[in-house]
Design an enzyme around this catalytic site. Sequence first.
Site, PDB file in Angstrom:
ATOM      1  N   LYS A 147      -0.561   3.008   2.989  1.00 37.69           N
ATOM      2  CA  LYS A 147      -0.490   1.809   2.155  1.00 37.69           C
ATOM      3  C   LYS A 147      -1.153   0.645   2.839  1.00 37.69           C
ATOM      4  CE  LYS A 147       2.998  -1.489   0.830  1.00 37.69           C
ATOM      5  NZ  LYS A 147       4.240  -1.984   1.265  1.00 37.69           N
ATOM      6  N   TYR A 177       1.010   0.746 -10.032  1.00 39.14           N
ATOM      7  CA  TYR A 177       1.500  -0.092 -11.129  1.00 39.14           C
ATOM      8  C   TYR A 177       0.849   0.319 -12.451  1.00 39.14           C
ATOM      9  CZ  TYR A 177       3.471  -2.688  -7.304  1.00 39.14           C
ATOM     10  OH  TYR A 177       4.195  -3.001  -6.184  1.00 39.14           O
ATOM     11  N   LYS A 225       1.336   1.550   7.459  1.00 42.83           N
ATOM     12  CA  LYS A 225       1.399   0.387   6.573  1.00 42.83           C
ATOM     13  C   LYS A 225       0.852  -0.818   7.322  1.00 42.83           C
ATOM     14  CE  LYS A 225       4.721  -2.603   4.245  1.00 42.83           C
ATOM     15  NZ  LYS A 225       6.067  -2.710   3.692  1.00 42.83           N
ATOM     16  N   SER A 256       0.070  -3.838  -5.077  1.00 38.63           N
ATOM     17  CA  SER A 256       0.017  -4.870  -6.107  1.00 38.63           C
ATOM     18  C   SER A 256      -1.338  -5.565  -6.180  1.00 38.63           C
ATOM     19  CB  SER A 256       1.128  -5.889  -5.865  1.00 38.63           C
ATOM     20  OG  SER A 256       1.046  -6.420  -4.556  1.00 38.63           O
TER      21      SER A 256
HETATM   22  C1  PBG Z   1       8.698  -4.074   1.564  1.00 41.77           C
HETATM   23  C2  PBG Z   1       7.509  -3.685   0.772  1.00 41.77           C
HETATM   24  C3  PBG Z   1       6.365  -4.448   0.467  1.00 41.77           C
HETATM   25  C4  PBG Z   1       5.579  -3.658  -0.380  1.00 41.77           C
HETATM   26  C5  PBG Z   1       6.233  -2.448  -0.519  1.00 41.77           C
HETATM   27  N1  PBG Z   1       7.413  -2.485   0.211  1.00 41.77           N
HETATM   28  C6  PBG Z   1       6.036  -5.835   0.797  1.00 41.77           C
HETATM   29  C7  PBG Z   1       5.611  -6.209   2.166  1.00 41.77           C
HETATM   30  O1  PBG Z   1       5.589  -5.381   3.087  1.00 41.77           O
HETATM   31  O2  PBG Z   1       5.360  -7.380   2.332  1.00 41.77           O
HETATM   32  C8  PBG Z   1       4.279  -4.067  -1.002  1.00 41.77           C
HETATM   33  C9  PBG Z   1       3.907  -3.310  -2.235  1.00 41.77           C
HETATM   34  C10 PBG Z   1       2.828  -3.905  -3.048  1.00 41.77           C
HETATM   35  O3  PBG Z   1       2.125  -4.856  -2.663  1.00 41.77           O
HETATM   36  O4  PBG Z   1       2.654  -3.420  -4.167  1.00 41.77           O
HETATM   37  N2  PBG Z   1       8.489  -4.290   2.914  1.00 41.77           N
END
Ligand code: PBG
Length: 335
Positions: free
Chosen positions: A257, A322, A204, A283
Amino acid sequence: MTAAIPVEVPTPGARPRRLRRSPAIRALVQETRLDPAMFVAPLFVRPGRGIREPIGSLPGHARLSPDEAVREAERLAGLGVGGIILFGLPESKDEAGSGAWIEDGIVQQALRALRKRDLPLVLIADTCLCEYTSHGHCGPLRGDGSVANDEALDHLAAAAVAQARAGADIVAPSAMMDGQVAAIRASLDGHGFEDTAIMAYAAKTASAFYGPFREAADSAPATGDRRGYQMDPANGREALREMALDVAEGADILLVKPALSQLDHIAAARARFDVPIAAYQVSGEYAMLAAAAERGWIDGRRATLEAVTGIVRAGAGIVISYAAADLATWLREDR
Ligand code: PBG
């Protein structure tokens, strides 16, 4: 000197277009097929009853009270979507993020309501602290503003146990703390939840594509950013190392991700690890498609199907998106 890579010599007069002649031939030779069962829909849950609060940055999505989350889950199950992943907006936030693990935390409430309905949907809970901490970071802060890794582990493990107890089939740790998968596995097992699976957000990155989510979940860090724990998007080898660590710590599923900017991680993960590979079309990826489609600059349906086909072709067998409900609807229409 690297060895020469053997290249297939093209047959003179080859006519690949033979297999593109008709819709029936094209369907026969299609290599990548999408199925609603491979999609997971993110849901944002908030306290209350009968509430659907639209999320400006994610057209078509709303913050849902638990009863409305059940209704939405029923709709998704009816479309054949495979699962849902829950994110919580707690009643109140504190330094530690206790809303993540208290028994009546908002995600736990929603999970209980969903579990009671016994829908044919996999219930996944995102396991993190940033939606619950007053400072918006994914673990407790030290004096110097950095996140305390090992204290975060205790909190994440407590959150995972609370989610499992409330009915989660899968917990999905997303905090990018070192050792989080091992800590959660040990804690789940210690509490009798050895059947709860872990989908690890392994690779991530500290991505600009989470912007709309942070508005939706009210989880933007109050100060600083997440580069001290999320990965640098420039690093591919490090992504594989993160994944190897998570597999060794007991991850059942690996999650990459964002998806679009990391198709190489998905392909590398598929080649290297014999666990299911999931990808999160985050997102910002959805927002780009939705915004361009709204302006009439792209055909939203075709572009979304094409983007998700690319993610699946790269090697993902599970896609969090989404657009999950839309995708399932379109696939039914196209059949
Ligand atoms: C929690 C989390 C996040 C997302 C998924 N789990 C936000 C982040 O890491 O700031 C983002 C998912 C998305 O953008 O759709 N840490």
